[in-house]
Design a protein around this motif. Structure first.
Motif, PDB file in Angstrom:
ATOM      1  N   ALA A  81       1.230   5.401 -10.653  1.00 49.95           N
ATOM      2  CA  ALA A  81       0.082   5.986 -10.096  1.00 49.95           C
ATOM      3  C   ALA A  81      -0.541   5.033  -8.948  1.00 49.95           C
ATOM      4  CB  ALA A  81      -1.096   5.728 -11.419  1.00 49.95           C
ATOM      5  N   ILE A  82       0.018   3.816  -8.859  1.00 52.18           N
ATOM      6  CA  ILE A  82      -0.360   2.909  -7.688  1.00 52.18           C
ATOM      7  C   ILE A  82       0.613   2.429  -6.750  1.00 52.18           C
ATOM      8  CG2 ILE A  82      -1.572   0.781  -7.283  1.00 52.18           C
ATOM      9  CD1 ILE A  82      -2.985   0.995  -9.778  1.00 52.18           C
ATOM     10  N   GLY A  83       1.947   1.947  -7.474  1.00 51.25           N
ATOM     11  CA  GLY A  83       2.978   1.409  -6.744  1.00 51.25           C
ATOM     12  C   GLY A  83       2.701   0.185  -6.170  1.00 51.25           C
ATOM     13  N   TYR A  84       3.653  -0.318  -5.217  1.00 53.61           N
ATOM     14  CA  TYR A  84       3.854  -1.449  -4.758  1.00 53.61           C
ATOM     15  C   TYR A  84       3.519  -1.550  -3.236  1.00 53.61           C
ATOM     16  CZ  TYR A  84       5.675  -2.963  -9.245  1.00 53.61           C
ATOM     17  OH  TYR A  84       5.826  -3.235 -10.688  1.00 53.61           O
ATOM     18  N   PRO A  85       2.761  -2.669  -2.643  1.00 55.72           N
ATOM     19  CA  PRO A  85       1.834  -3.714  -3.387  1.00 55.72           C
ATOM     20  C   PRO A  85       0.740  -3.247  -4.245  1.00 55.72           C
ATOM     21  CG  PRO A  85       1.689  -3.937  -1.075  1.00 55.72           C
ATOM     22  CD  PRO A  85       2.682  -2.699  -1.261  1.00 55.72           C
ATOM     23  N   CYS A  86       0.450  -4.172  -5.076  1.00 58.01           N
ATOM     24  CA  CYS A  86      -0.707  -3.672  -5.713  1.00 58.01           C
ATOM     25  C   CYS A  86      -1.583  -5.067  -6.088  1.00 58.01           C
ATOM     26  CB  CYS A  86      -0.538  -3.243  -7.006  1.00 58.01           C
ATOM     27  SG  CYS A  86       0.468  -3.779  -8.050  1.00 58.01           S
ATOM     28  N   PHE A  87      -2.897  -5.035  -6.184  1.00 54.59           N
ATOM     29  CA  PHE A  87      -3.555  -6.190  -6.547  1.00 54.59           C
ATOM     30  C   PHE A  87      -4.218  -6.403  -8.068  1.00 54.59           C
ATOM     31  CE2 PHE A  87      -4.241  -6.036  -2.203  1.00 54.59           C
ATOM     32  CZ  PHE A  87      -4.267  -7.262  -1.658  1.00 54.59           C
ATOM     33  N   ILE A  88      -3.916  -7.446  -8.415  1.00 52.66           N
ATOM     34  CA  ILE A  88      -4.421  -7.603 -10.121  1.00 52.66           C
ATOM     35  C   ILE A  88      -5.143  -8.811 -10.086  1.00 52.66           C
ATOM     36  CG2 ILE A  88      -3.133  -8.390 -12.290  1.00 52.66           C
ATOM     37  CD1 ILE A  88      -0.800  -7.369  -9.433  1.00 52.66           C
ATOM     38  N   LYS A  89      -6.283  -8.233 -11.032  1.00 55.64           N
ATOM     39  CA  LYS A  89      -7.574  -9.420 -11.225  1.00 55.64           C
ATOM     40  C   LYS A  89      -8.012  -9.331 -12.488  1.00 55.64           C
ATOM     41  CE  LYS A  89      -9.088  -7.162  -6.600  1.00 55.64           C
ATOM     42  NZ  LYS A  89     -10.316  -6.668  -6.022  1.00 55.64           N
ATOM     43  N   PRO A  90      -8.620 -10.490 -12.813  1.00 53.14           N
ATOM     44  CA  PRO A  90      -9.225 -10.586 -14.416  1.00 53.14           C
ATOM     45  C   PRO A  90     -10.476  -9.246 -14.267  1.00 53.14           C
ATOM     46  CG  PRO A  90      -9.109 -12.598 -13.391  1.00 53.14           C
ATOM     47  CD  PRO A  90      -8.385 -11.868 -12.170  1.00 53.14           C
ATOM     48  N   ALA A  91     -10.889  -8.636 -14.964  1.00 54.65           N
ATOM     49  CA  ALA A  91     -12.012  -7.645 -14.797  1.00 54.65           C
ATOM     50  C   ALA A  91     -13.226  -8.218 -14.792  1.00 54.65           C
ATOM     51  CB  ALA A  91     -11.753  -6.526 -16.107  1.00 54.65           C
TER      52      ALA A  91
END
Length: 384
Positions: free
Chosen positions: A194-204
């Motif tokens: 759905a997103i691919g790379y690069p992507c950002f990961i965060k605490p909600a």
């Protein structure tokens, strides 16, 4: 009102953004006109202990003094004992003298505090929890209410509401720690498809870019998720957009106003904690160099986002402006933006024509306005 207005400043907090809160408190204390306002400090330690002192005689000059400013009046060897568990919550309850069954400690019979200004960022300060305490105490407070604070803190719920309001935003996925542990392979595949790379990961449920990572492959994604779960039980993964970062400040209650837009040019690969608060190298371009049509669009979308979560008082709304397609995407809303020397919110209003001291006074007026409006609601119902 002939006497000074008694303002309770609450800062610190049990949050990953504790140090950011101290910087905000220092800036706000320095900006208040101490001939008009009587400032009462309430410091919350990283362990969640509350410490309350008497009214400040004037501005505090350093972050190191903030914890001391929040200590009880007893001095010397008794300080540690006086700031122990017995002070937890009690000072604020006693200070309100309103909806709680306690007497006011003010000598003139008025409530010890007229209004509370929570300078708390992140968990237990910006998420609706302390706002609920203020509601129970029936005391005016600056900023968003319980619902707006909770929604504004939870990036997943926020984005779902933005989607309902048809505000354009990037593709995202989310999952809880139990879901990730149960079916990591599925979520990895879902993100990659759905997103691919690069992507950002965060605490909600955290701000100030704490626990945020950028991943360029599966190994980095797994490590980034691990880091994000240190700060929250729910993680959000977002699409990378090659974009300019545009921010707008919103002020008001039922008729909010938007500032001129500004632009962030980060000193690092993305606008992380270091770039925001530590190195002082990120550039803030105010006003942003945008076509007039785009400026109006971003201001209009900021107000729509503010109203969508039922915010009051203040918020900063952040956007991405695509470099290739010129498309505007809403990123998030922050219901208690920082007031540090590097913070965008007060700088945006300064450029719009509202200096720092006036901004603080307006926020307090909005707190009284919102409190008075809520007091017109009838909570009792007589079936007879």
């Amino acid at each position: 009102m002939n006497r000074k207005l008694r303002v309770g400043l609450i800062y610190g907090g049990k949050s990953g953004e504790h140090q950011v809160s101290l910087q905000t408190a220092l800036a706000v204390i320095k900006a208040f006109d101490h001939s008009i306002y009587e400032i009462h400090p309430f410091y919350i330690t990283p362990d969640g202990e509350w410490r309350s002192g008497g009214a400040l005689p004037g501005p505090v000059e350093s972050v190191e003094q903030l914890a001391f400013a929040g200590l009880p009046k007893q001095a010397g060897a008794a300080e540690e004992e006086a700031s122990g568990p017995g002070t937890v919550l009690g000072p604020l309850f006693e200070a309100s003298g309103r909806g709680l069954p306690v007497s006011s400690s003010a000598a003139d019979g008025a409530p010890a505090l007229d209004v509370v200004f929570p300078l708390l960022h992140g968990t237990y300060g910006e998420d609706g929890t302390i706002q609920g305490l203020f509601e129970m105490a029936d005391i005016p407070y600056v900023g968003a209410g319980v619902l707006a604070s909770a929604v504004g803190m939870d990036k997943v719920m926020m984005k779902k509401i933005f989607a309902q309001e048809e505000l354009p935003q990037c593709v995202f996925r989310h999952f809880t720690r139990p879901q990730w542990e149960k079916d990591q392979a599925f979520f990895l595949m879902d993100v990659e498809v759905a997103i691919g790379y690069p992507c950002f990961i965060k605490p909600a449920n955290l701000g100030s870019s704490v626990g945020v990572s950028k991943a360029s492959n599966r190994d980095e994604l797994i490590e980034a998720v691990r880091l994000a779960f240190k700060y929250d039980r729910k993680v959000i993964v977002e699409e990378f957009i090659d974009a300019r970062e545009i921010e707008v400040a919103v002020l008001g209650n039922d008729e909010p106003q938007a500032s001129v837009p500004g632009e962030i040019v980060s000193s690092s690969a993305f606008y992380d904690y270091k770039a925001k608060y530590l190195d002082g190298q990120s550039a803030m371009i105010i006003p942003a160099d945008l076509p007039e049509e785009t400026k109006e669009q971003v201001r209009e979308m900021a107000i729509r986002a503010f109203q969508a979560i039922d915010a009051t008082g203040l918020s900063r709304v952040d956007f991405f402006l695509g470099r290739t397609d010129g498309k505007l995407y809403i990123n998030e809303i922050n219901t208690m933006p920082g007031f540090t020397p590097f913070s965008m919110y007060p700088l945006l209003w300064k450029e719009t024509g509202k200096p720092y001291a006036e901004l603080l006074s307006d926020l307090i007026k909005l707190a009284f306005q919102r409190h008075a409006d809520k007091r017109t609601i009838q909570y009792k119902f007589d079936a007879e």
